[in-house]
Design an enzyme around this catalytic site. Structure first.
Site, PDB file in Angstrom:
ATOM      1  N   ASP A 151      -7.987 -12.311  -3.347  1.00 64.26           N
ATOM      2  CA  ASP A 151      -6.870 -13.215  -3.024  1.00 64.26           C
ATOM      3  C   ASP A 151      -6.619 -12.858  -1.457  1.00 64.26           C
ATOM      4  O   ASP A 151      -5.471 -12.685  -1.011  1.00 64.26           O
ATOM      5  CB  ASP A 151      -5.633 -12.960  -3.741  1.00 64.26           C
ATOM      6  CG  ASP A 151      -4.615 -14.283  -3.448  1.00 64.26           C
ATOM      7  OD1 ASP A 151      -4.862 -15.065  -2.750  1.00 64.26           O
ATOM      8  OD2 ASP A 151      -3.298 -13.761  -3.633  1.00 64.26           O
ATOM      9  N   LYS A 153      -6.080 -13.606   2.374  1.00 62.20           N
ATOM     10  CA  LYS A 153      -5.712 -14.500   3.156  1.00 62.20           C
ATOM     11  C   LYS A 153      -4.943 -13.856   4.156  1.00 62.20           C
ATOM     12  O   LYS A 153      -4.577 -12.780   3.978  1.00 62.20           O
ATOM     13  CB  LYS A 153      -4.743 -15.591   2.385  1.00 62.20           C
ATOM     14  CG  LYS A 153      -3.632 -14.964   1.561  1.00 62.20           C
ATOM     15  CD  LYS A 153      -2.892 -15.909   0.676  1.00 62.20           C
ATOM     16  CE  LYS A 153      -2.077 -15.297  -0.348  1.00 62.20           C
ATOM     17  NZ  LYS A 153      -1.529 -16.108  -1.197  1.00 62.20           N
ATOM     18  N   ASN A 156      -1.908 -11.767   3.393  1.00 66.22           N
ATOM     19  CA  ASN A 156      -2.079 -10.444   2.830  1.00 66.22           C
ATOM     20  C   ASN A 156      -2.625  -9.309   3.738  1.00 66.22           C
ATOM     21  O   ASN A 156      -3.128  -8.323   3.141  1.00 66.22           O
ATOM     22  CB  ASN A 156      -2.916 -10.692   1.640  1.00 66.22           C
ATOM     23  CG  ASN A 156      -2.025 -11.248   0.450  1.00 66.22           C
ATOM     24  OD1 ASN A 156      -1.036 -11.044   0.470  1.00 66.22           O
ATOM     25  ND2 ASN A 156      -2.907 -11.565  -0.678  1.00 66.22           N
ATOM     26  N   ASP A 172      -1.423  -6.351  -1.326  1.00 72.63           N
ATOM     27  CA  ASP A 172      -1.143  -7.286  -2.627  1.00 72.63           C
ATOM     28  C   ASP A 172      -2.490  -7.466  -3.280  1.00 72.63           C
ATOM     29  O   ASP A 172      -3.338  -8.360  -3.482  1.00 72.63           O
ATOM     30  CB  ASP A 172      -0.922  -8.779  -2.316  1.00 72.63           C
ATOM     31  CG  ASP A 172      -0.235  -9.188  -3.320  1.00 72.63           C
ATOM     32  OD1 ASP A 172      -0.495  -8.671  -4.512  1.00 72.63           O
ATOM     33  OD2 ASP A 172       0.585 -10.437  -3.350  1.00 72.63           O
ATOM     34  N   THR A 191      -6.154 -18.467  -3.394  1.00 70.62           N
ATOM     35  CA  THR A 191      -5.306 -19.426  -2.727  1.00 70.62           C
ATOM     36  C   THR A 191      -6.095 -20.577  -2.267  1.00 70.62           C
ATOM     37  O   THR A 191      -7.304 -20.254  -1.786  1.00 70.62           O
ATOM     38  CB  THR A 191      -4.592 -19.011  -1.499  1.00 70.62           C
ATOM     39  OG1 THR A 191      -3.750 -17.554  -2.036  1.00 70.62           O
ATOM     40  CG2 THR A 191      -3.771 -19.788  -0.794  1.00 70.62           C
TER      41      THR A 191
HETATM   42  C1  PIT Z   1       5.010  -3.038   3.275  1.00 71.52           C
HETATM   43  C2  PIT Z   1       5.661  -4.282   3.801  1.00 71.52           C
HETATM   44  C3  PIT Z   1       5.885  -5.320   3.351  1.00 71.52           C
HETATM   45  C4  PIT Z   1       5.085  -5.604   2.153  1.00 71.52           C
HETATM   46  C5  PIT Z   1       4.124  -4.501   1.624  1.00 71.52           C
HETATM   47  C6  PIT Z   1       4.320  -3.289   2.290  1.00 71.52           C
HETATM   48  C7  PIT Z   1       3.429  -4.874   0.351  1.00 71.52           C
HETATM   49  C8  PIT Z   1       2.319  -4.166  -0.054  1.00 71.52           C
HETATM   50  C9  PIT Z   1       1.664  -4.227  -1.161  1.00 71.52           C
HETATM   51  C10 PIT Z   1       2.069  -5.145  -2.144  1.00 71.52           C
HETATM   52  C11 PIT Z   1       1.117  -5.307  -3.219  1.00 71.52           C
HETATM   53  C12 PIT Z   1       0.104  -4.427  -3.391  1.00 71.52           C
HETATM   54  C13 PIT Z   1      -0.142  -3.507  -2.410  1.00 71.52           C
HETATM   55  C14 PIT Z   1       0.457  -3.448  -1.338  1.00 71.52           C
HETATM   56  O1  PIT Z   1      -0.480  -4.417  -4.663  1.00 71.52           O
HETATM   57  O2  PIT Z   1       6.702  -6.305   3.858  1.00 71.52           O
HETATM   58  O3  PIT Z   1       4.775  -2.085   3.865  1.00 71.52           O
HETATM   59  O4  PIT Z   1       1.463  -6.040  -4.316  1.00 71.52           O
END
Ligand code: PIT
Length: 254
Positions: A151, A153, A156, A172, A191
C-alpha cells in the site's frame, strides 16, 4: 507472544495531542515518563535499547471493536517487529488492553511526502532523486526480508522532521504481508491509482514487484505533479492500469 505488554500504558507514557486518525485507529503524540526503564527490542537476534525515559513517541491506538479481524492487527505487529531500518517507522513496544491495542511508534514530525511536494512549489529532479533513493533503500531492506508493503503511496511516506534534509520513512504496514515459498498472494489491495496490474488481474504475485510498481507511480508524480493513471470511474482507471496506458504529455514533461 512475548512482546505484548499487559500493563497500563498511562503509567509509562504521558499521552498528548492527536496527530491523525483513520477508520479504526488514532495516532497520538506521547512522552515516555521520567524514571521509567529503557525499552529494548530484539531484531535479528540482537537486543538493543530503542527508547529511553523522556523520549517523544507516537502511539497508534486501535479500537478493537472496529477491527473486523484481529489477525490483521497481529500480522501488522509481527511484521513491524521484524524491521529496524532508518527509512521505516520503528515499532518500540505494544500494550494490549481489553478494548484497545496500543502501538508505541517512532515519532515523526515532518508530515507526509504529498504535503511536502505541494508546499515546495518548485519540486526539483534532485528532490525526487533523494526521495526515491530513500524509498528504494527501505524497499530493498523489506523485500530482502520477504516483506511486501502493498500500500505504498505518498500518504504513507512520512518525513522524520520539518528539516529539508529529513529522512523519509515508510509507515502503515496494515496491508503488508510476508512472502512464503510457493505461496502466491491473490488478495486485491492497495489504493487504486498506485496498484499493480497483477493485483487487479487477480493472477497472484510472489515478489516485491507490486511495491516497485507503486514506487514508479510515485516517481512519476514527483516529476510532473499529476498521476500517470487517472479516471473518475474505477473501471476506466483499472483499464488504464491493466494496459499500462500512460504517457508523458507536453508541455509538463518537456
Ligand atoms: C508518527 C506520526 C504519524 C503517524 C504515524 C507515526 C504512523 C505510523 C505507523 C502506522 C502504522 C504502521 C506503522 C507506522 O503499521 O502522524 O510518528 O499503521
Amino acid at each position: 507472544m512475548g512482546f505484548f505488554k499487559k500493563s497500563d500504558i498511562t503509567k509509562l507514557y504521558e499521552i498528548g495531542d492527536e496527530l491523525g486518525s483513520g477508520n479504526f485507529a488514532k495516532v497520538k503524540k506521547a512522552k515516555r515518563k521520567a524514571k521509567t526503564a529503557d525499552v529494548e527490542k530484539e531484531v535479528g537476534g540482537k537486543k538493543k535499547v530503542v527508547l529511553k525515559a523522556g523520549a517523544d513517541v507516537a502511539i497508534k491506538i486501535i479500537d478493537k471493536a472496529k477491527v473486523e479481524d484481529m489477525q490483521d492487527i497481529q500480522r501488522e505487529i509481527e511484521i513491524m517487529n521484524m524491521v529496524d531500518h532508518p527509512n521505516v517507522i520503528n515499532l518500540f513496544e505494544i500494550f494490549d488492553e481489553p478494548k484497545k491495542m496500543n502501538l508505541v511508534l517512532e515519532l515523526v514530525t515532518g508530515g507526509e511526502l504529498f504535503d511536502r511536494i505541494v508546499a515546495k512549489g518548485n519540486y526539483s529532479e534532485k528532490d525526487a532523486a533523494t526521495c526515491m533513493s530513500q524509498l528504494c533503500q527501505a524497499l530493498d531492506y523489506l523485500h530482502t526480508k520477504k516483506i511486501v508493503h502493498r500500500d505504498l503511496k505518498p500518504e504513507n511516506l512520512l518525513y522524520a522532521s520539518p528539516a529539508d534534509d529529513a529522512n523519509l520513512k515508510v509507515a502503515d504496514f496494515g496491508l503488508a504481508r510476508m512472502l512464503t515459498a510457493g505461496d502466491m498472494m491473490k488478495t486485491a489491495c492497495g489504493t487504486p491509482g498506485y496498484v499493480a496490474p497483477e493485483i487487479l488481474k487477480n493472477k497472484g504475485y510472489d515478489s516485491g514487484a507490486v511495491d516497485m510498481w507503486s514506487a514508479g507511480v510515485i516517481l512519476y508524480i514527483l516529476l510532473c505533479g499529476f498521476p500517470p493513471f487517472y479516471e473518475e470511474e474505477l473501471p476506466a482507471l483499472f483499464d488504464q492500469i491493466l494496459h499500462a496506458r500512460y504517457d508523458f504529455p507536453s508541455p509538463w514533461w518537456d
